[in-house]
Design a protein around this motif. Structure first.
Motif, PDB file in Angstrom:
ATOM      1  N   GLN A   6     113.070   7.625  71.313  1.00 17.61           N
ATOM      2  CA  GLN A   6     114.042   6.718  70.725  1.00 17.61           C
ATOM      3  C   GLN A   6     113.440   5.909  69.582  1.00 17.61           C
ATOM      4  O   GLN A   6     114.116   5.098  68.988  1.00 17.61           O
ATOM      5  N   GLU A   7     112.176   6.133  69.256  1.00 21.34           N
ATOM      6  CA  GLU A   7     111.534   5.435  68.150  1.00 21.34           C
ATOM      7  C   GLU A   7     111.641   6.276  66.887  1.00 21.34           C
ATOM      8  O   GLU A   7     111.404   7.480  66.926  1.00 21.34           O
ATOM      9  N   PRO A   8     111.998   5.661  65.742  1.00 21.24           N
ATOM     10  CA  PRO A   8     112.116   6.422  64.502  1.00 21.24           C
ATOM     11  C   PRO A   8     110.741   6.748  63.903  1.00 21.24           C
ATOM     12  O   PRO A   8     110.177   5.986  63.143  1.00 21.24           O
ATOM     13  N   ILE A   9     110.201   7.897  64.297  1.00 18.79           N
ATOM     14  CA  ILE A   9     108.927   8.357  63.750  1.00 18.79           C
ATOM     15  C   ILE A   9     109.231   9.583  62.904  1.00 18.79           C
ATOM     16  O   ILE A   9     109.908  10.494  63.354  1.00 18.79           O
ATOM     17  N   MET A  10     108.733   9.598  61.695  1.00 17.48           N
ATOM     18  CA  MET A  10     109.000  10.722  60.821  1.00 17.48           C
ATOM     19  C   MET A  10     107.686  11.330  60.360  1.00 17.48           C
ATOM     20  O   MET A  10     106.882  10.663  59.721  1.00 17.48           O
ATOM     21  N   ARG A  11     107.440  12.566  60.727  1.00 21.57           N
ATOM     22  CA  ARG A  11     106.231  13.260  60.305  1.00 21.57           C
ATOM     23  C   ARG A  11     106.652  14.522  59.589  1.00 21.57           C
ATOM     24  O   ARG A  11     107.151  15.457  60.204  1.00 21.57           O
ATOM     25  N   ASN A  12     106.459  14.543  58.319  1.00 21.26           N
ATOM     26  CA  ASN A  12     106.869  15.695  57.542  1.00 21.26           C
ATOM     27  C   ASN A  12     105.802  16.057  56.525  1.00 21.26           C
ATOM     28  O   ASN A  12     105.142  15.181  55.971  1.00 21.26           O
ATOM     29  N   GLU A  13     105.671  17.320  56.277  1.00 19.38           N
ATOM     30  CA  GLU A  13     104.812  17.803  55.218  1.00 19.38           C
ATOM     31  C   GLU A  13     105.656  18.675  54.315  1.00 19.38           C
ATOM     32  O   GLU A  13     106.465  19.474  54.798  1.00 19.38           O
ATOM     33  N   PHE A  14     105.483  18.508  53.037  1.00 20.94           N
ATOM     34  CA  PHE A  14     106.260  19.255  52.072  1.00 20.94           C
ATOM     35  C   PHE A  14     105.334  19.859  51.030  1.00 20.94           C
ATOM     36  O   PHE A  14     104.211  19.407  50.836  1.00 20.94           O
ATOM     37  N   THR A  15     105.828  20.861  50.336  1.00 26.70           N
ATOM     38  CA  THR A  15     105.059  21.527  49.297  1.00 26.70           C
ATOM     39  C   THR A  15     105.211  20.782  47.981  1.00 26.70           C
ATOM     40  O   THR A  15     106.333  20.474  47.570  1.00 26.70           O
ATOM     41  N   ALA A  16     104.093  20.507  47.336  1.00 23.35           N
ATOM     42  CA  ALA A  16     104.103  19.920  45.991  1.00 23.35           C
ATOM     43  C   ALA A  16     103.640  20.997  45.022  1.00 23.35           C
ATOM     44  O   ALA A  16     102.534  21.521  45.153  1.00 23.35           O
ATOM     45  N   VAL A  17     104.493  21.344  44.081  1.00 26.63           N
ATOM     46  CA  VAL A  17     104.119  22.270  43.015  1.00 26.63           C
ATOM     47  C   VAL A  17     103.816  21.411  41.797  1.00 26.63           C
ATOM     48  O   VAL A  17     104.701  20.718  41.286  1.00 26.63           O
ATOM     49  N   ILE A  18     102.559  21.427  41.359  1.00 26.61           N
ATOM     50  CA  ILE A  18     102.114  20.555  40.270  1.00 26.61           C
ATOM     51  C   ILE A  18     101.661  21.422  39.104  1.00 26.61           C
ATOM     52  O   ILE A  18     100.874  22.349  39.276  1.00 26.61           O
ATOM     53  N   GLU A  19     102.172  21.099  37.911  1.00 27.17           N
ATOM     54  CA  GLU A  19     101.832  21.837  36.705  1.00 27.17           C
ATOM     55  C   GLU A  19     101.430  20.856  35.613  1.00 27.17           C
ATOM     56  O   GLU A  19     101.890  19.716  35.587  1.00 27.17           O
ATOM     57  N   ARG A  20     100.612  21.331  34.728  1.00 23.84           N
ATOM     58  CA  ARG A  20     100.207  20.514  33.581  1.00 23.84           C
ATOM     59  C   ARG A  20     101.221  20.707  32.458  1.00 23.84           C
ATOM     60  O   ARG A  20     101.669  21.819  32.204  1.00 23.84           O
ATOM     61  N   ASP A  21     101.584  19.609  31.806  1.00 29.68           N
ATOM     62  CA  ASP A  21     102.503  19.652  30.668  1.00 29.68           C
ATOM     63  C   ASP A  21     101.922  18.760  29.588  1.00 29.68           C
ATOM     64  O   ASP A  21     102.190  17.554  29.557  1.00 29.68           O
ATOM     65  N   GLY A  22     101.084  19.323  28.744  1.00 30.96           N
ATOM     66  CA  GLY A  22     100.398  18.526  27.727  1.00 30.96           C
ATOM     67  C   GLY A  22      99.442  17.560  28.387  1.00 30.96           C
ATOM     68  O   GLY A  22      98.572  17.960  29.160  1.00 30.96           O
ATOM     69  N   ASP A  23      99.610  16.268  28.099  1.00 28.31           N
ATOM     70  CA  ASP A  23      98.755  15.230  28.679  1.00 28.31           C
ATOM     71  C   ASP A  23      99.227  14.772  30.063  1.00 28.31           C
ATOM     72  O   ASP A  23      98.610  13.909  30.670  1.00 28.31           O
ATOM     73  N   TRP A  24     100.333  15.314  30.532  1.00 32.53           N
ATOM     74  CA  TRP A  24     100.936  14.877  31.787  1.00 32.53           C
ATOM     75  C   TRP A  24     100.866  15.976  32.834  1.00 32.53           C
ATOM     76  O   TRP A  24     100.741  17.149  32.524  1.00 32.53           O
ATOM     77  N   PHE A  25     101.009  15.557  34.094  1.00 28.98           N
ATOM     78  CA  PHE A  25     101.214  16.478  35.197  1.00 28.98           C
ATOM     79  C   PHE A  25     102.625  16.242  35.705  1.00 28.98           C
ATOM     80  O   PHE A  25     103.076  15.096  35.800  1.00 28.98           O
ATOM     81  N   ILE A  26     103.330  17.320  35.989  1.00 30.29           N
ATOM     82  CA  ILE A  26     104.685  17.216  36.535  1.00 30.29           C
ATOM     83  C   ILE A  26     104.711  17.956  37.866  1.00 30.29           C
ATOM     84  O   ILE A  26     103.961  18.911  38.078  1.00 30.29           O
ATOM     85  N   ALA A  27     105.553  17.511  38.774  1.00 29.45           N
ATOM     86  CA  ALA A  27     105.611  18.116  40.103  1.00 29.45           C
ATOM     87  C   ALA A  27     107.040  18.176  40.599  1.00 29.45           C
ATOM     88  O   ALA A  27     107.893  17.395  40.190  1.00 29.45           O
ATOM     89  N   TYR A  28     107.253  19.122  41.493  1.00 29.40           N
ATOM     90  CA  TYR A  28     108.525  19.189  42.201  1.00 29.40           C
ATOM     91  C   TYR A  28     108.260  19.690  43.610  1.00 29.40           C
ATOM     92  O   TYR A  28     107.193  20.235  43.902  1.00 29.40           O
ATOM     93  N   CYS A  29     109.237  19.491  44.462  1.00 31.60           N
ATOM     94  CA  CYS A  29     109.139  19.900  45.859  1.00 31.60           C
ATOM     95  C   CYS A  29     110.261  20.903  46.112  1.00 31.60           C
ATOM     96  O   CYS A  29     111.431  20.529  46.100  1.00 31.60           O
ATOM     97  N   PRO A  30     109.924  22.192  46.325  1.00 34.29           N
ATOM     98  CA  PRO A  30     110.973  23.185  46.528  1.00 34.29           C
ATOM     99  C   PRO A  30     111.856  22.930  47.752  1.00 34.29           C
ATOM    100  O   PRO A  30     113.018  23.327  47.762  1.00 34.29           O
ATOM    101  N   GLU A  31     111.330  22.257  48.770  1.00 33.46           N
ATOM    102  CA  GLU A  31     112.112  22.005  49.982  1.00 33.46           C
ATOM    103  C   GLU A  31     113.111  20.864  49.836  1.00 33.46           C
ATOM    104  O   GLU A  31     114.036  20.747  50.641  1.00 33.46           O
ATOM    105  N   ILE A  32     112.908  20.002  48.850  1.00 34.77           N
ATOM    106  CA  ILE A  32     113.773  18.828  48.660  1.00 34.77           C
ATOM    107  C   ILE A  32     114.358  18.881  47.241  1.00 34.77           C
ATOM    108  O   ILE A  32     113.738  18.404  46.292  1.00 34.77           O
ATOM    109  N   PRO A  33     115.532  19.485  47.077  1.00 27.94           N
ATOM    110  CA  PRO A  33     116.125  19.566  45.738  1.00 27.94           C
ATOM    111  C   PRO A  33     116.243  18.181  45.099  1.00 27.94           C
ATOM    112  O   PRO A  33     116.650  17.220  45.737  1.00 27.94           O
ATOM    113  N   GLY A  34     115.845  18.086  43.850  1.00 24.91           N
ATOM    114  CA  GLY A  34     115.922  16.829  43.112  1.00 24.91           C
ATOM    115  C   GLY A  34     114.680  15.979  43.178  1.00 24.91           C
ATOM    116  O   GLY A  34     114.574  14.981  42.479  1.00 24.91           O
TER     117      GLY A  34
END
Length: 80
Positions: A6-34
């Motif tokens: 009955q306790e709200p415990i949340m344990r989740n692992e998700f995939t981070a796809v990280i790519e280089r874009d010039g001087d920046w790094f950008i990432a998205y998570c395929p499992e969580i749209p948006g």
């Protein structure tokens, strides 16, 4: 293993796809749209993505629980 509590415990692992874009790094998570992140370093990018995932999941949880009757049994199911 599956447990129910009955306790709200949340344990989740998700995939981070990280790519280089010039001087920046950008990432998205395929499992969580948006869920997207960015940063000048991989660590900043990962942190930004994690914050985006947390916000999306919090919003989805609140939206999903709207309209649940007060007398309904609400429990947390942990899969791990």
């Amino acid at each position: 293993m599956v447990s129910v509590s009955q306790e709200p415990i949340m344990r989740n692992e998700f995939t981070a796809v990280i790519e280089r874009d010039g001087d920046w790094f950008i990432a998205y998570c395929p499992e969580i749209p948006g869920a997207n992140g960015q940063g000048r370093t991989v660590e900043e990018c990962r942190k930004s993505l994690a914050e985006a995932i947390a916000l999306i999941l919090e919003d989805r949880r609140e939206e999903g629980l709207r309209g649940v009757p007060n007398d309904a049994i609400r429990e947390t199911v942990t899969v791990g």
